[in-house]
Design a protein around this motif. Structure first.
Motif, short mmCIF file in Angstrom:
data_model
loop_
_atom_site.label_atom_id
_atom_site.label_comp_id
_atom_site.label_asym_id
_atom_site.label_seq_id
_atom_site.Cartn_x
_atom_site.Cartn_y
_atom_site.Cartn_z
N SER A 164 1.81 3.58 6.82
CA SER A 164 2.42 2.41 6.20
C SER A 164 3.38 1.85 6.96
O SER A 164 4.24 0.88 6.64
CB SER A 164 3.05 3.02 4.74
OG SER A 164 2.56 3.25 3.94
N ARG B 221 8.05 -3.56 -0.92
CA ARG B 221 6.81 -3.84 -1.81
C ARG B 221 5.75 -4.67 -1.12
O ARG B 221 4.57 -4.46 -1.73
CB ARG B 221 7.46 -4.74 -3.18
CG ARG B 221 6.72 -5.01 -4.11
CD ARG B 221 7.10 -5.21 -5.33
NE ARG B 221 8.03 -6.38 -5.61
CZ ARG B 221 9.10 -6.73 -5.94
NH1 ARG B 221 10.07 -5.73 -5.93
NH2 ARG B 221 9.58 -7.91 -6.24
N PHE B 222 6.08 -5.63 -0.23
CA PHE B 222 4.93 -6.32 0.44
C PHE B 222 5.10 -6.25 2.06
O PHE B 222 6.42 -5.87 2.45
CB PHE B 222 5.03 -7.58 -0.06
CG PHE B 222 5.14 -8.03 -1.31
CD1 PHE B 222 4.10 -7.61 -2.14
CD2 PHE B 222 6.08 -8.88 -1.81
CE1 PHE B 222 4.28 -7.93 -3.65
CE2 PHE B 222 6.25 -9.10 -3.28
CZ PHE B 222 5.38 -8.84 -4.15
N THR C 54 1.17 -9.54 3.74
CA THR C 54 0.43 -9.54 2.39
C THR C 54 0.09 -10.86 1.74
O THR C 54 1.08 -11.52 1.73
CB THR C 54 1.24 -8.63 1.29
OG1 THR C 54 1.43 -7.42 2.07
CG2 THR C 54 0.38 -8.34 0.10
N LEU D 273 -2.51 -11.44 -3.27
CA LEU D 273 -2.70 -9.96 -3.47
C LEU D 273 -1.11 -9.45 -4.02
O LEU D 273 -1.21 -8.17 -4.27
CB LEU D 273 -3.38 -9.25 -2.06
CG LEU D 273 -4.44 -9.63 -1.76
CD1 LEU D 273 -4.65 -8.75 -0.47
CD2 LEU D 273 -5.41 -9.29 -2.65
N ARG D 274 -0.18 -9.93 -3.82
CA ARG D 274 0.81 -9.34 -4.18
C ARG D 274 0.74 -8.97 -5.68
O ARG D 274 1.68 -7.98 -5.93
CB ARG D 274 2.08 -10.53 -4.08
CG ARG D 274 2.15 -10.55 -2.55
CD ARG D 274 3.25 -11.47 -1.84
NE ARG D 274 3.53 -11.57 -0.49
CZ ARG D 274 4.44 -11.74 0.26
NH1 ARG D 274 5.55 -11.83 -0.64
NH2 ARG D 274 4.20 -11.89 1.52
N ARG E 33 -0.52 -5.61 -5.73
CA ARG E 33 0.18 -4.55 -5.16
C ARG E 33 1.35 -4.13 -6.11
O ARG E 33 1.73 -3.02 -6.44
CB ARG E 33 0.67 -4.91 -3.55
CG ARG E 33 1.38 -3.65 -3.06
CD ARG E 33 1.47 -4.19 -1.57
NE ARG E 33 2.51 -3.32 -1.01
CZ ARG E 33 2.40 -2.13 -0.36
NH1 ARG E 33 1.39 -1.52 -0.47
NH2 ARG E 33 3.65 -1.44 -0.13
N GLU E 34 1.93 -5.13 -6.78
CA GLU E 34 2.95 -4.64 -7.69
C GLU E 34 2.67 -3.88 -8.79
O GLU E 34 3.37 -2.86 -9.14
CB GLU E 34 3.63 -6.22 -8.23
CG GLU E 34 4.71 -6.81 -7.86
CD GLU E 34 5.43 -7.94 -8.21
OE1 GLU E 34 4.87 -8.67 -8.86
OE2 GLU E 34 6.18 -8.46 -7.44
N ALA F 19 0.17 -1.71 -8.62
CA ALA F 19 -0.41 -0.49 -7.94
C ALA F 19 1.08 0.47 -7.63
O ALA F 19 0.86 1.67 -8.02
CB ALA F 19 -1.05 -0.69 -6.90
N LEU F 20 2.10 -0.26 -7.69
CA LEU F 20 3.39 0.42 -7.33
C LEU F 20 4.36 0.71 -8.20
O LEU F 20 5.40 1.11 -8.22
CB LEU F 20 4.16 -0.50 -6.37
CG LEU F 20 3.45 -0.62 -4.99
CD1 LEU F 20 4.04 -1.45 -4.04
CD2 LEU F 20 3.12 0.69 -4.45
N SER G 17 5.04 -1.87 6.00
CA SER G 17 5.73 -1.78 4.67
C SER G 17 7.21 -0.90 5.10
O SER G 17 7.68 -0.67 4.12
CB SER G 17 5.06 -0.70 3.64
OG SER G 17 3.76 -1.53 3.53
#
Ligand code: SAM
Length: 341
Positions: free
Chosen positions: A154, A285-286, A290, A294-295, A298-299, A301-302, A332
Motif C-alpha cells: 500500500s 482512505r484514497f 483513486t 471508485l471512492r 473503497r469507503e 470496503a474499509l 495509501s
C-alpha cells in the motif's frame, strides 16, 4: 548475562521511610507489587545487579519516586516504589500508586498495566474490532512475521526507512522522552531505544499479546533490555502521563485502529510539552490516483477502520490544537507530523 546497574532515575526523589501506601493494607512487595510472572524476574535475579529481593533491599537499591507515569483515572503523577532507574527490569519490579485516588498499578507478566481497568475483577472491556483484532495471540505473533510486511503493497516504505523519516521529524526533540504509542510488537520502539537518541522510550500498546511479543523480541538483546525502555499497557484515549510531560510521540500504522482518532490526538496533544512533536503513519482512505467513481466502493470496503483522508488528518490535528502540520505521501501511505505550540 550481566545487566549493568540502571542509571540513576532523573525523577524527583521524595522521602522514603514513611509508608506511602497507608490505605492499602494488602500492599506489600510479596503481594500486590510482586510481578505475577516469574519468567522475567527469575531471569534477572539469576544474573543481574538487580538480583535483590525488594523487601531485603537497602535504601540505595529501592526508592520511592514521583514518576513520569500518571494515573489514567485522574492524571496525577504516580508514586513509584521499587528499584530505581528507568529500564525494563526496574520498571517491571516496581509498584505504582496514585497519590490522589489511591489506585494501585502493578506489573503484569512483563509490562506495567496502566489502563483504567487495571485491577478490575469482574469488569471486562471490549473495544471495537479494529482494536480487539490486535489483542489476539495469533495476530500478535504474525504481526512481525509477515503481516506488517504486507503494508509495503500500500506504499509503506518499510520499517527501516519509516524509522529514518520519523527521526528527521524528531530531530528537534532528541534527548527527550519518546512515547511509541500503539507500538505493536515494538519494531519501532526497539529502533528508538537502540538509537540512544532519547532519554526514555516508552513502548505502549493496548494489546497484552503485542506487549508480550515486544518482550520476546528484546529478551535476548541486552543492549535493549538494559536501555531506557519500558513496556506499558494503556489506551491511547487515556494516556498515563501528566500534561506537558513528553517530548515526542510516535504512532506507526495505528491511527486507523484507534476507537476514536479525535480522542487519541487530543490526548497526544495533552501529554506533549510545548514544542513537542507528534509523528504518525496510517493508511489513507484514497490514493491521490483513486478515481472519484471508485471512492465510494473503497469507503465501503474499509468500513470498520478509521481510514482518513490527508485533509481530515490535517484538520483533526489542527482541531486538537497542534500546529506546523507536514506530511509525506506515497500511494495509501502517509507519514505526518505536527507540533504542540
Ligand atoms: C497495525 S498495529 C501498528 C504497530 C506498529 N506501531 C507498527 O508501526 O507496525 C496497530 C496497533 O494499535 C494498537 N491499538 C489499537 N487500539 C488501541 C488503543 N485504543 N490504545 C492503544 N493502542 C491501540 C493495536 O493493539 C496494535 O498493536
Amino acid at each position: 548475562m550481566a545487566i549493568a546497574a540502571p542509571a540513576a532515575s532523573p525523577s524527583i526523589r521524595i522521602s522514603h521511610r514513611s509508608s506511602l501506601f497507608p490505605n492499602c493494607p494488602s500492599v506489600s512487595w510479596k503481594s500486590q507489587y510482586r510481578p505475577h510472572s516469574v519468567v522475567l524476574s527469575s531471569r534477572i535475579r539469576a544474573s543481574s545487579s538487580l538480583a535483590v529481593e525488594p523487601e531485603l533491599s537497602t535504601q540505595a537499591q529501592t526508592s520511592t519516586d514521583v514518576e513520569l507515569f500518571a494515573c489514567p483515572v485522574c492524571y496525577e503523577p504516580l508514586i513509584r516504589k521499587g528499584p530505581s532507574g528507568f529500564n525494563l527490569p526496574a520498571i517491571y519490579r516496581s509498584g505504582f500508586k496514585c497519590k490522589k485516588c489511591n489506585k494501585t498499578y502493578s506489573s503484569k507478566n512483563i509490562y506495567v498495566d496502566l489502563t483504567v481497568t487495571a485491577g478490575t475483577k469482574e469488569y471486562n472491556e471490549f473495544k471495537p474490532a479494529r482494536t480487539e483484532l490486535f489483542r489476539s495471540p495469533l495476530v500478535s505473533f504474525l504481526y512481525e512475521r509477515g503481516w506488517r510486511q504486507n503494508f509495503n503493497r500500500s506504499g509503506f516504505p518499510g520499517p527501516d526507512e519509516e524509522f529514518q523519516m520519523a527521526q528527521e521529524y524528531f530531530k528537534a526533540v532528541q534527548g527527550g522522552i519518546l512515547v511509541d504509542v500503539s507500538c505493536g510488537s515494538g519494531l519501532f520502539s526497539r529502533k528508538f531505544a537502540k538509537s540512544g537518541d532519547y532519554s526514555r522510550v516508552i513502548a505502549l500498546d493496548f494489546s497484552e499479546n503485542m506487549l508480550r511479543q515486544c518482550y520476546d523480541f528484546i529478551k535476548n538483546d541486552e543492549s535493549i533490555l538494559n536501555s531506557n525502555l519500558a513496556l506499558v499497557r494503556a489506551d491511547v484515549s487515556r494516556l498515563p502521563f501528566s500534561s506537558g510531560s513528553v517530548d515526542a510521540v510516535h504512532a506507526g500504522a495505528a491511527l486507523h485502529c484507534w476507537p476514536s482518532p479525535s480522542n487519541a490526538i487530543a490526548e497526544i496533544n495533552r501529554i506533549l510539552r510545548s514544542g513537542g512533536v507528534f509523528v504518525g503513519t496510517t493508511f489513507l482512505r484514497f490514493r491521490q490516483s483513486t478515481p472519484a467513481i471508485l471512492r465510494p466502493l473503497r469507503e465501503r470496503a474499509l468500513q470498520g477502520y478509521s481510514y482518513l483522508t490527508e485533509e481530515e488528518i490535517e484538520d483533526l490535528c489542527k482541531s486538537c490544537g497542534l500546529v506546523n502540520f507536514s506530511k509525506k505521501v506515497q500511494e495509501s501511505f502517509i507519514m505526518f507530523s505536527a507540533q504542540k505550540p
